[in-house]
Design a protein around this motif. Structure first.
Motif, PDB file in Angstrom:
ATOM      1  N   HIS A   1       2.513   9.924  -1.909  1.00 19.37           N
ATOM      2  CA  HIS A   1       1.768  10.754  -2.867  1.00 19.37           C
ATOM      3  C   HIS A   1       0.418  11.142  -2.268  1.00 19.37           C
ATOM      4  O   HIS A   1      -0.291  10.296  -1.708  1.00 19.37           O
ATOM      5  CB  HIS A   1       1.560  10.005  -4.178  1.00 19.37           C
TER       6      HIS A   1
ATOM      7  N   ASP B   1      -2.423  11.686  -3.470  1.00 18.50           N
ATOM      8  CA  ASP B   1      -3.615  11.066  -4.045  1.00 18.50           C
ATOM      9  C   ASP B   1      -3.679   9.562  -3.814  1.00 18.50           C
ATOM     10  O   ASP B   1      -4.560   8.887  -4.363  1.00 18.50           O
ATOM     11  CB  ASP B   1      -3.679  11.340  -5.554  1.00 18.50           C
ATOM     12  N   TYR B   2      -2.773   9.037  -3.010  1.00 17.04           N
ATOM     13  CA  TYR B   2      -2.736   7.589  -2.801  1.00 17.04           C
ATOM     14  C   TYR B   2      -4.045   7.072  -2.229  1.00 17.04           C
ATOM     15  O   TYR B   2      -4.556   7.559  -1.223  1.00 17.04           O
ATOM     16  CB  TYR B   2      -1.598   7.228  -1.852  1.00 17.04           C
TER      17      TYR B   2
ATOM     18  N   THR C   1      -4.984   3.934  -6.777  1.00 17.22           N
ATOM     19  CA  THR C   1      -4.133   4.847  -7.525  1.00 17.22           C
ATOM     20  C   THR C   1      -2.988   5.381  -6.666  1.00 17.22           C
ATOM     21  O   THR C   1      -3.040   5.313  -5.425  1.00 17.22           O
ATOM     22  CB  THR C   1      -4.947   6.043  -8.060  1.00 17.22           C
ATOM     23  N   SER C   2      -1.956   5.860  -7.338  1.00 17.53           N
ATOM     24  CA  SER C   2      -0.892   6.678  -6.739  1.00 17.53           C
ATOM     25  C   SER C   2      -0.140   5.961  -5.625  1.00 17.53           C
ATOM     26  O   SER C   2       0.199   6.561  -4.596  1.00 17.53           O
ATOM     27  CB  SER C   2      -1.474   8.003  -6.214  1.00 17.53           C
TER      28      SER C   2
ATOM     29  N   THR D   1      -3.296   5.280 -14.261  1.00 16.56           N
ATOM     30  CA  THR D   1      -2.122   5.555 -13.431  1.00 16.56           C
ATOM     31  C   THR D   1      -1.333   4.289 -13.128  1.00 16.56           C
ATOM     32  O   THR D   1      -0.348   4.339 -12.385  1.00 16.56           O
ATOM     33  CB  THR D   1      -2.522   6.230 -12.104  1.00 16.56           C
TER      34      THR D   1
ATOM     35  N   THR E   1       2.467   0.687 -10.254  1.00 19.01           N
ATOM     36  CA  THR E   1       2.272   2.130 -10.403  1.00 19.01           C
ATOM     37  C   THR E   1       3.014   2.583 -11.649  1.00 19.01           C
ATOM     38  O   THR E   1       4.189   2.258 -11.834  1.00 19.01           O
ATOM     39  CB  THR E   1       2.812   2.876  -9.170  1.00 19.01           C
TER      40      THR E   1
ATOM     41  N   PHE F   1       3.716   9.909 -12.998  1.00 15.32           N
ATOM     42  CA  PHE F   1       4.122  10.639 -11.801  1.00 15.32           C
ATOM     43  C   PHE F   1       5.525  11.231 -11.903  1.00 15.32           C
ATOM     44  O   PHE F   1       6.089  11.657 -10.893  1.00 15.32           O
ATOM     45  CB  PHE F   1       4.051   9.706 -10.591  1.00 15.32           C
TER      46      PHE F   1
ATOM     47  N   TRP G   1       5.943  14.702 -10.352  1.00 15.05           N
ATOM     48  CA  TRP G   1       5.865  14.689  -8.887  1.00 15.05           C
ATOM     49  C   TRP G   1       7.144  14.107  -8.296  1.00 15.05           C
ATOM     50  O   TRP G   1       7.672  14.634  -7.311  1.00 15.05           O
ATOM     51  CB  TRP G   1       4.657  13.865  -8.443  1.00 15.05           C
TER      52      TRP G   1
END
Length: 271
Positions: free
Chosen positions: A113, A115-116, A121-122, A205, A256, A261, A264
């Protein structure tokens, strides 16, 4: 104690009881596994569960979990992929024991991802595998994704090939690391409860779960946390991180949050 990703507990507190260097893992990492679980009984299957394995000089080694979301797609944690060579990765489906052959597919590539951020997050990734898995919906099949927000107090179940003890004691690998798939149930807690319990950086998240003397620990990383709904089982979370000592009642596990998500993930089901 500070939280750490479940894949990375090995080098912390080398002189204490909170971790160890572990030769089982690729790139010097320790695989994370379940505390307080029980063997999945003979004849039972968790069709969506896969073992992520890495080619080492000693052969294929389990290092993370994952879930089947399509015949040629696996959902796992970003930290299970970051810095690793996809050509040395494979997934094995349709097994209860790591000693079984099962159905092995090569990892062609993975997408982390965008935005990891580690421990923030992510923490998710989609693996692209070949050959595609053949579903029989008994030993091999996909898990549906939970698209709605899950609050606290929800019964959830985690599966993985897990550490039986709170820390990986040296020279006891045969006891610590069972080959049989482990299953463990507990409950989600609210994110505020999670922060109050020491996971200060938990965001919306992520989703947390906690139970007495049980939890994710060293090989469970990337594995599926599921809940039962009127429509059947759905994946709520992906194993992300926790404290160095696994399975303490005061120590929540952080996952997570799949519902954040879903769009995505679905967008990566097709080429």
């Amino acid at each position: 104690m500070a939280p750490i990703e479940l894949l990375l507990i090995g080098v912390l507190a080398i002189e204490g009881a909170f971790g160890r260097l572990n030769s089982r893992q690729p790139s010097g990492y320790t695989p994370h596994r379940i505390v307080g679980g029980a063997d999945v009984p003979p004849g039972e299957h968790v069709p969506y569960q896969v073992s992520l394995q890495y080619q080492t000089r000693n052969g294929q080694m389990h290092f993370c979990g994952g879930s089947i979301i399509a015949p040629n797609r696996i959902l796992t944690a970003a930290h299970c992929c970051q810095g690793l060579n996809a050509s040395r990765m494979s997934v094995v489906a349709g097994i209860r024991s790591l000693q079984e052959i099962g159905s092995r597919s090569k990892v062609l590539s993975f997408t982390i991802h965008p935005d990891y951020k580690e421990l923030v997050t992510s923490d998710l990734s989609v693996l692209y595998i070949d050959p595609p898995l053949e579903f029989d919906n008994t030993t091999i099949g996909a898990i549906d994704l939970q698209s709605n927000y899950v609050g606290g107090g929800v019964p959830v179940t985690l599966t993985g090939w897990g550490l039986r003890l709170w820390v990986p004691f040296p020279y006891l690998d045969d006891v610590n690391y069972p080959n049989v798939l482990q299953r463990m149930s507990y409950h989600t807690i609210t994110n505020q409860e999670c922060r109050n319990a020491g996971m200060d950086s938990v965001t919306d998240t992520e989703v947390c779960a906690r139970g007495p003397f049980r939890g994710a620990c060293s090989g469970d990383s990337g594995g599926p946390l599921v809940m039962r709904t009127d429509e059947g089982l759905k994946q709520v979370g992906i194993v992300s991180y926790g404290l160095v000592v696994c399975g303490l009642f005061i120590s929540p596990d952080v996952y997570t949050r799949v519902s954040t998500f879903t769009e995505w993930i679905v967008g990566h089901l097709e080429f």
